[in-house]
Design a protein around this motif. Structure first.
Motif, PDB file in Angstrom:
ATOM      1  N   UNK A  84      41.523  50.321  55.495  1.00 11.67           N
ATOM      2  CA  UNK A  84      40.188  49.751  55.289  1.00 11.67           C
ATOM      3  C   UNK A  84      39.099  50.746  55.679  1.00 11.67           C
ATOM      4  N   UNK A  86      37.782  51.693  58.265  1.00  8.68           N
ATOM      5  CA  UNK A  86      37.275  51.462  59.628  1.00  8.68           C
ATOM      6  C   UNK A  86      36.080  52.344  59.965  1.00  8.68           C
ATOM      7  N   UNK A  87      35.201  52.573  58.999  1.00  7.52           N
ATOM      8  CA  UNK A  87      33.963  53.315  59.291  1.00  7.52           C
ATOM      9  C   UNK A  87      33.077  52.437  60.164  1.00  7.52           C
ATOM     10  N   UNK A  88      32.286  53.075  61.041  1.00  5.54           N
ATOM     11  CA  UNK A  88      31.426  52.292  61.920  1.00  5.54           C
ATOM     12  C   UNK A  88      30.184  51.864  61.149  1.00  5.54           C
ATOM     13  N   UNK A  89      30.015  50.553  60.908  1.00  7.18           N
ATOM     14  CA  UNK A  89      28.884  50.111  60.086  1.00  7.18           C
ATOM     15  C   UNK A  89      27.546  50.355  60.752  1.00  7.18           C
ATOM     16  N   UNK A  90      27.549  50.561  62.074  1.00  9.22           N
ATOM     17  CA  UNK A  90      26.285  50.771  62.790  1.00  9.22           C
ATOM     18  C   UNK A  90      25.850  52.233  62.806  1.00  9.22           C
ATOM     19  N   UNK A  99      31.306  61.575  65.266  1.00  6.50           N
ATOM     20  CA  UNK A  99      31.692  60.773  66.438  1.00  6.50           C
ATOM     21  C   UNK A  99      32.818  61.419  67.256  1.00  6.50           C
ATOM     22  N   UNK A 100      33.847  61.892  66.563  1.00  9.86           N
ATOM     23  CA  UNK A 100      34.975  62.501  67.268  1.00  9.86           C
ATOM     24  C   UNK A 100      34.566  63.757  68.021  1.00  9.86           C
ATOM     25  N   UNK A 102      31.546  64.298  69.203  1.00  6.27           N
ATOM     26  CA  UNK A 102      30.747  63.834  70.339  1.00  6.27           C
ATOM     27  C   UNK A 102      31.673  63.442  71.493  1.00  6.27           C
ATOM     28  N   UNK A 103      32.827  62.839  71.161  1.00  4.69           N
ATOM     29  CA  UNK A 103      33.786  62.434  72.193  1.00  4.69           C
ATOM     30  C   UNK A 103      34.377  63.649  72.914  1.00  4.69           C
ATOM     31  N   UNK A 147      35.690  62.207  58.665  1.00  3.41           N
ATOM     32  CA  UNK A 147      35.588  61.814  60.069  1.00  3.41           C
ATOM     33  C   UNK A 147      36.885  62.123  60.819  1.00  3.41           C
TER      34      UNK A 147
END
Lengths: 344, 263
Positions: A84, A86-90, A99-100, A102-103, A147
């Motif tokens: 699916x 699983x992209x972050x909708x926000x 994002x990865x 940044x982590x 991503x």
């Protein structure tokens, strides 16, 4: 990265054995597909490799020899593309991809540079600042891939990455995905139930059924030398011929065919492209339906075998339904395999 | 529109029902700005009574706002993580817990207040502070926060989103802050407005729990009707309306917005 799996099994609460003890070795840079019908355990195996599912005791998952069995997913440095997405909708496309990174607490400038690099590689420039909710299915799929690879994971895992797309787009993205994965040079495992997808993308395909890997090999090897009736049916849609094997010959309702090798008790299979309409053929059959598919005709035949038989016929014309025809099948094209009952 | 007598009758019934609800409200509001209610509107309009209300009850107004905000903070701190835990672990135990948290809605406020008084009445310091009322309000409003957040969390594929974040290296705390909270925001907003509205308007519980020094807005209203002249009590109602109606409207809007996400 080299992935080594030893006795990976999974029993779910309630006693369902999703995966029987499985060993698997995947080499650096290799792209391997886990292929099988739904419920065969392929997604469970992928999730165990990712660290999203805990295997039964006694299993080991090694990344380059390092035992990661006890590590949670966030410490394994795997990239994952979900069915699916699983992209972050926000978050925007750019934020999702970054994002990865940044982590990993990288400096802002380096994150920005690497995000740009991946955006360019996946040809996402026009969409980089859009919210992910404003993208089409194919674009989302590319963002999910971007991503997953941006943090340069040790291993890329893809769970049915194309199945959420419509058929026309799926074919196009399949080739694109194959090219992208090769360009990353990353070790990758992807789960699919579509044999065309597995053949097009993977270096090696592991065919799974009922919680075990039935056969693993290159697409050609699986196609030409399937180990079991299940593999023959699932890869290349081999049709069971039925009949009985006697004296190096296969006896069918429409006649007898010579065999290259014969083992009593085995089952004979053939693929539609190996069934020829041949006036001198040994089998008599009747044409049921004829479907024109552009490059060839698909002819449904009855009478030659117990079950309906299909032939792919190329040429400028085809027989009409109701015609009596003769068929030939080359001895080498007939696969004789242990019956499915004996494997299960 | 007014073609058939049936339609006309429908309209008449609707208008009558509206009037039934509105006329007392309008009358009460008018009484609050009438110079002398017993002489009627002919005595003239005035803002004097509103000034009186302010002098007499401004402490109650501020206390109510303060308690509502404190209640919001507490329900956020408890409610959002609790909703998250319930959403991540669906099952029989979660269902039972959810019902258990909702229990204060079914128990009359009076009974709840009595239980609180029996249990904590001995701790004089606590019993006489505004924190005692806060406890009652949190008990009563927590289910609203929890359910609003839970509804939104249940509608998104939270598990896969979190797995996505985890595969990118995010630990549990980061996932909660970066993925869970932002995606639950419409539910949190709807829950927050409901909590503030309910806390400001809560009477049953508060009336039992209050002391003369911890009188909230609705308790002050009851007090003014009981002991002040009608014009002051009516002006108080007007002040109450002015405070609560915008909150109600905002709550409706936020709930509708959260509902859209659920579809």
């Amino acid at each position: 990265m080299t992935l080594t799996l030893r006795s990976i099994a999974k029993t779910f609460a309630g006693g369902t054995r999703a995966l029987l003890p499985t060993d698997l070795q995947i080499e650096q840079g290799e792209i391997v597909s886990l292929l099988g019908p739904s419920g065969c355990g392929k997604t469970t195996l992928l999730r165990i490799i990712a660290g999203l599912e805990t295997p039964d005791p006694g299993a080991t998952v090694r990344f380059d020899g390092e035992d990661v069995t006890a590590l949670p997913v966030e410490k394994r440095q795997v990239g994952m593309v979900f069915q699916s997405y699983a992209l972050f909708p926000n978050m925007s496309v750019r934020k999702n991809i970054g994002y990865g990174l940044k982590m990993q607490n990288l400096p802002k400038a380096e994150i920005a540079a690497r995000v740009e690099e991946v955006i360019a590689l996946c040809r996402l420039e026009p969409y980089a600042d859009r919210p992910v909710t404003a993208l089409s299915g194919g674009q989302r799929q590319r963002v999910a891939l971007a991503r997953a690879v941006a943090p340069r994971p040790r291993l890329l895992l893809l769970d049915e990455p194309l199945s959420a797309l419509d058929a026309a787009l799926r074919g196009q993205l399949r080739d694109e995905l194959a090219l992208l994965l090769r360009s990353f040079g990353i070790t990758a495992i992807f789960v699919t139930h579509d044999q065309d997808e597995a053949m097009a993308i993977a270096d090696r395909v592991a065919v799974m059924s009922h919680g075990r890997v039935v056969q693993i090999g290159t697409p050609e090897a699986l196609y030409r030398n399937p180990a079991t009736a299940f593999v023959a049916r699932f890869v290349g849609a081999a049709m069971p011929l039925g009949g009985r094997i006697e004296d190096d010959r296969l006896h069918l309702p429409g006649g007898a065919l010579p065999l290259a090798s014969a083992t009593v008790g085995h089952q004979a299979f053939v693929r539609a492209e190996d069934v020829r309409l041949d006036p001198d053929g040994a089998l008599a059959a009747r044409v049921e339906t004829v479907t024109f598919l552009g490059t060839h005709y698909r002819v449904a035949l009855s009478g030659a075998t117990e079950q309906p038989l299909f032939a792919l016929h190329s040429g400028l014309s085809a027989p009409a339904p109701g015609d009596s025809v003769r068929l030939s099948i080359a001895p080498g094209a007939i696969l004789t395999l242990p019956t499915e009952d004996r494997i299960a | 529109m007014l073609k058939s007598p049936a339609k006309l009758l429908q309209l008449l019934v609707t208008l009558l029902a509206c009037a039934f609800l509105f006329v007392p409200t309008v009358q009460s509001v008018l009484a609050g700005v009438t110079a002398n209610y017993f002489r009627g509107l002919s005595s003239g309009l005035t803002l004097k009574w509103i000034g009186e209300v302010w002098t007499l009850y401004s402490a109650s107004i501020f206390l109510s706002i303060w308690i509502a905000l404190a209640c919001l903070v507490v329900t956020l701190i408890i409610g959002v993580p609790a909703a998250y835990a319930l959403a991540r672990n669906p099952g029989r135990l979660s269902r039972v817990l959810e019902e258990f948290i909702s229990l204060p809605l079914a128990v009359p406020g009076l009974a709840l207040a009595l239980a609180l008084l029996q249990l904590y009445g001995g701790y004089t310091e606590f019993r006489t502070s505004w924190a005692f009322i806060l406890v009652g309000h949190v008990l009563y409003t927590l289910p609203f926060m929890l359910r609003a957040v839970l509804a939104v969390l249940a509608a998104i594929d939270l598990k896969t989103l979190e797995e996505g974040a985890a595969s990118l290296g995010a630990g549990p705390a980061r996932r909660f802050v970066d993925v869970v909270v932002p995606n639950a925001l419409p539910g949190i907003l709807a829950g927050a407005l409901t909590v503030v509205t309910l806390s400001i308007g809560e009477f049953n519980l508060t009336w039992m729990l209050q002391t003369p020094f911890t009188k909230t807005l609705p308790v002050g209203l009851a007090d003014s009707y009981a002991s002040m002249r009608l014009e002051i009590a009516s002006a108080y109602t007007l002040v109450f309306f002015v405070m609560i109606v915008p909150l109600l409207v905002a709550m409706q809007w936020a709930t509708a917005r959260a509902q859209r996400i659920l579809q």
